[in-house]
Design a protein around this motif. Structure first.
Motif, PDB file in Angstrom:
ATOM      1  N   ALA A  32      11.986   7.053  -4.636  1.00 26.30           N
ATOM      2  CA  ALA A  32      12.622   8.470  -4.523  1.00 26.30           C
ATOM      3  C   ALA A  32      13.370   8.389  -3.126  1.00 26.30           C
ATOM      4  O   ALA A  32      14.691   8.885  -2.854  1.00 26.30           O
ATOM      5  CB  ALA A  32      11.898   9.530  -4.862  1.00 26.30           C
ATOM      6  N   THR A  33      12.740   8.061  -2.248  1.00 30.14           N
ATOM      7  CA  THR A  33      13.373   7.943  -0.788  1.00 30.14           C
ATOM      8  C   THR A  33      14.441   6.952  -0.581  1.00 30.14           C
ATOM      9  O   THR A  33      15.615   7.282  -0.107  1.00 30.14           O
ATOM     10  CB  THR A  33      12.356   7.792   0.073  1.00 30.14           C
ATOM     11  N   VAL A  51       9.866   1.518   7.317  1.00 30.40           N
ATOM     12  CA  VAL A  51       8.644   0.897   6.359  1.00 30.40           C
ATOM     13  C   VAL A  51       8.035   1.949   5.616  1.00 30.40           C
ATOM     14  O   VAL A  51       7.450   3.069   6.167  1.00 30.40           O
ATOM     15  CB  VAL A  51       7.822   0.171   7.564  1.00 30.40           C
ATOM     16  N   PHE A  52       7.738   1.698   4.512  1.00 32.92           N
ATOM     17  CA  PHE A  52       6.845   2.523   3.555  1.00 32.92           C
ATOM     18  C   PHE A  52       5.473   2.013   3.343  1.00 32.92           C
ATOM     19  O   PHE A  52       5.491   0.798   2.909  1.00 32.92           O
ATOM     20  CB  PHE A  52       7.653   2.626   2.291  1.00 32.92           C
ATOM     21  N   THR A  53       4.687   2.725   4.030  1.00 31.16           N
ATOM     22  CA  THR A  53       3.147   2.349   3.897  1.00 31.16           C
ATOM     23  C   THR A  53       2.174   3.537   4.173  1.00 31.16           C
ATOM     24  O   THR A  53       2.493   4.537   4.743  1.00 31.16           O
ATOM     25  CB  THR A  53       2.912   1.399   5.180  1.00 31.16           C
ATOM     26  N   CYS A 108       3.677  -7.659  -4.762  1.00 37.16           N
ATOM     27  CA  CYS A 108       2.501  -7.096  -5.594  1.00 37.16           C
ATOM     28  C   CYS A 108       3.044  -5.842  -6.496  1.00 37.16           C
ATOM     29  O   CYS A 108       2.662  -5.341  -7.526  1.00 37.16           O
ATOM     30  CB  CYS A 108       1.389  -6.644  -4.736  1.00 37.16           C
ATOM     31  N   VAL A 109       4.367  -5.160  -5.866  1.00 43.05           N
ATOM     32  CA  VAL A 109       4.532  -3.821  -6.281  1.00 43.05           C
ATOM     33  C   VAL A 109       5.946  -3.732  -6.550  1.00 43.05           C
ATOM     34  O   VAL A 109       6.478  -2.919  -6.938  1.00 43.05           O
ATOM     35  CB  VAL A 109       4.336  -2.508  -5.315  1.00 43.05           C
ATOM     36  N   PHE A 110       6.720  -5.099  -6.602  1.00 46.90           N
ATOM     37  CA  PHE A 110       8.036  -5.366  -6.837  1.00 46.90           C
ATOM     38  C   PHE A 110       8.494  -4.675  -8.288  1.00 46.90           C
ATOM     39  O   PHE A 110       9.458  -4.011  -8.364  1.00 46.90           O
ATOM     40  CB  PHE A 110       8.307  -6.854  -6.482  1.00 46.90           C
ATOM     41  N   ASP A 111       7.798  -5.216  -9.010  1.00 44.62           N
ATOM     42  CA  ASP A 111       8.408  -5.155 -10.473  1.00 44.62           C
ATOM     43  C   ASP A 111       8.243  -3.701 -11.025  1.00 44.62           C
ATOM     44  O   ASP A 111       9.121  -2.714 -11.358  1.00 44.62           O
ATOM     45  CB  ASP A 111       7.310  -5.831 -11.668  1.00 44.62           C
ATOM     46  N   GLU A 112       6.923  -2.724 -10.431  1.00 45.66           N
ATOM     47  CA  GLU A 112       7.129  -1.431 -10.588  1.00 45.66           C
ATOM     48  C   GLU A 112       7.939  -0.818  -9.808  1.00 45.66           C
ATOM     49  O   GLU A 112       8.554   0.076 -10.361  1.00 45.66           O
ATOM     50  CB  GLU A 112       5.444  -0.927  -9.808  1.00 45.66           C
ATOM     51  N   PHE A 113       8.393  -1.263  -8.587  1.00 48.75           N
ATOM     52  CA  PHE A 113       9.502  -0.594  -7.660  1.00 48.75           C
ATOM     53  C   PHE A 113      10.819  -0.756  -8.418  1.00 48.75           C
ATOM     54  O   PHE A 113      11.656   0.418  -8.665  1.00 48.75           O
ATOM     55  CB  PHE A 113       9.629  -1.242  -6.358  1.00 48.75           C
ATOM     56  N   ASP A 141       0.646  -1.571  -0.078  1.00 51.90           N
ATOM     57  CA  ASP A 141      -0.029  -0.060   0.167  1.00 51.90           C
ATOM     58  C   ASP A 141       0.935   1.287   0.137  1.00 51.90           C
ATOM     59  O   ASP A 141       0.321   2.324   0.069  1.00 51.90           O
ATOM     60  CB  ASP A 141      -1.059  -0.111   1.099  1.00 51.90           C
ATOM     61  N   ALA A 142       2.370   1.191  -0.186  1.00 48.69           N
ATOM     62  CA  ALA A 142       3.039   2.427  -0.117  1.00 48.69           C
ATOM     63  C   ALA A 142       2.883   3.294  -1.264  1.00 48.69           C
ATOM     64  O   ALA A 142       2.475   2.770  -2.645  1.00 48.69           O
ATOM     65  CB  ALA A 142       4.465   2.002  -0.231  1.00 48.69           C
ATOM     66  N   ASP A 143       3.012   4.461  -1.189  1.00 42.42           N
ATOM     67  CA  ASP A 143       3.228   5.435  -2.232  1.00 42.42           C
ATOM     68  C   ASP A 143       4.624   4.950  -3.052  1.00 42.42           C
ATOM     69  O   ASP A 143       5.682   5.316  -2.696  1.00 42.42           O
ATOM     70  CB  ASP A 143       3.327   6.866  -1.631  1.00 42.42           C
ATOM     71  N   ILE A 144       4.560   4.247  -4.191  1.00 41.49           N
ATOM     72  CA  ILE A 144       5.753   4.034  -4.747  1.00 41.49           C
ATOM     73  C   ILE A 144       6.426   5.030  -5.249  1.00 41.49           C
ATOM     74  O   ILE A 144       7.737   4.799  -5.182  1.00 41.49           O
ATOM     75  CB  ILE A 144       5.379   2.928  -5.861  1.00 41.49           C
TER      76      ILE A 144
END
Length: 464
Positions: A254-255, A400-402, A279-284, A246-249
């Motif tokens: 960037a961080t 943790v990013f969430t 779920c967001v690995f490829d986008e990251f 659910d993190a702001d990718i």
């Protein structure tokens, strides 16, 4: 008259030229310094806190006024890109002024509840002389964490800076001189390793603050063994980041990348390993690789450079060896070093690297890298992420990013770390205690709690 003292050389990572030469302190210099420190502290401890604060604020003013010169020196001594170098003075001012302003609260007597026929309270008294051993990577920020509270508490300070950044000690001394700090309250010595141990063993040293490697911390502890004095140790980290589904990718990418590659990755609290929900690995990864490829590796005195050299060629060689170890065990490299022409084996210039298909059998995920490399692992849930984050000999910071703050706090309570971040990293808030667990060391600097290790409690129990 020619001095026969041993000479210490500082070679610039820019071009390996000798940038600074300084004579190491002689035995006589050391004895004179420690003698002066004891004499000065006996008077300084009687100076009103308000006057100490005024002098320390003037010292900060003097450093800020000299920002441009300090930035240039940092660029040449340790390779930080010139466009970022002045930021260290900004950070120093923030930390120093906070610690000055919180001193009255931190040093205030503790008054106990009324007890008929008695007066009871606890005072905090200075220890004597603090010996501060500072590193090169953030030479002002790391040293000021102890210098200001030590002096504000009524101690004297002897500073030993890294051979890579000797001018930082001299700049601090000059600033205190301009602020009219009484002679002997703050001094510096350029020392060999052997003489550093000699100073630690001297009975006139009442506290030692060290920032550096685990091996260095071990040496400090051994030198102080049997002295029964306080020893503060900040020994680095292998700091993890966890990106939840659910993190702001965009923000997380960037961080994390800035946290991993700023200062060429040479930060004890920089991000060295990243765990990303599947779920967001490829986008990251896609966005992270794009961002890393935007770095410009170059001479740090070039205003366009965003990634400078490591401080030494040997430091770069260590990171290269970790990358090769990971690749030999199945890791995937996402950055082509050929896109960074200055990258060359045998030099301090090293291209940034982002690795996937990594695991904890690889050195890059377990050893401190202190360079521009980060490994990214895919995880399926919070439990797996927490287990991996805690699977480390270090424990300085974790993030943790969430968007679920309550969930983040629950995770943070399970992490073995000194500082827990949510949605940010690689920053020291001077109002919070800076501390570590496991091989990241022990002790505490910054915040009101930072004064505790630099003072001793003295109880007053008075019968009326």
């Amino acid at each position: 008259m020619t001095s026969n003292k041993p000479i210490q050389q500082t070679r610039s990572p820019i071009d390996n030229s000798v940038y600074v030469e300084r004579a190491l302190a002689s035995s006589e210099d050391i004895q004179n310094s420690l003698r002066a420190s004891v004499i000065a502290q006996a008077h300084w401890r009687k100076v009103a806190l308000k006057e100490r604060a005024a002098i320390c604020h003037k010292m900060v003013d003097a450093l800020v006024a000299n920002t441009d010169e300090i930035a240039t020196e940092l660029c040449w001594m340790m390779g930080r890109p010139i466009q970022y170098a002045s930021g260290e003075v900004v950070g120093l001012a923030e930390r120093a002024r906070y610690m000055i302003d919180v001193a009255a609260e931190a040093l205030a007597p503790v008054n106990l509840p009324e007890l008929s026929g008695f007066i009871r309270y606890i005072k905090r008294e200075p220890l004597g002389t603090a010996f501060v051993i500072a590193p090169w990577n953030y030479p002002y920020l790391t040293s000021i964490n102890t210098i200001i509270p030590a002096i504000m508490a009524g101690n004297s300070v002897v500073l030993k800076h890294s051979k890579q950044t000797p001018l930082c000690a001299e700049q601090l001394f000059k600033a205190f001189e301009q602020a009219e700090l009484p002679e002997g309250v703050f001094q510096y010595l350029h020392l060999s390793h052997v003489d550093t141990q000699t100073v630690i063993k001297d009975s006139r040293i009442d506290y030692v603050a060290f920032t550096g490697s685990v091996a260095g911390g071990d040496m400090i502890e051994q030198a102080a063994s049997g002295r029964f004095i306080g020893v503060g140790l900040e020994l680095g980290g292998k700091d993890p980041a966890y990106v939840r589904a659910d993190a702001d990718i965009d923000h997380a990418v960037a961080t994390c990348i800035d946290g991993a590659f700023f200062n060429s990755g040479q930060s004890c609290c920089g991000i060295e390993r990243i765990y990303v929900n599947s779920c967001v690995f490829d986008e990251f990864i896609s966005k992270a690789v794009e961002l890393v490829n935007k770095y410009k590796l170059g001479r740090p005195d070039d205003i366009n450079t965003t990634l400078g050299p490591l401080v030494t060629a040997s430091g770069a060689a260590l990171v290269r060896s970790q990358i090769q170890d990971a690749l030999s065990k199945g890791a995937t490299a996402h950055i082509d070093a050929k896109d960074f022409p200055l990258d060359e084996i045998g030099t301090a210039y090293l291209a940034p690297q982002l690795l996937t298909q990594v695991n904890h059998q690889m050195r890059v995920m377990t050893e401190e890298s202190f360079g521009p490399v980060v490994g990214v692992m895919k995880v399926d849930n919070d439990e797996q992420a927490i287990a991996l984050m805690n699977d480390s000999a270090f424990g300085l910071t974790a993030v943790v990013f969430t968007q679920d703050i309550e969930a983040a706090i629950t995770l943070g309570e399970q992490l073995d770390t000194g500082t827990f971040f949510v949605n940010r990293c690689d920053y020291l808030d001077p109002g919070l205690a800076w501390t570590g667990v496991k091989h990241s060391g022990r002790g505490c600097t910054l915040s009101a709690l930072g004064y505790e290790s630099l003072t001793r409690p003295k109880s007053f129990h008075i019968k009326l």
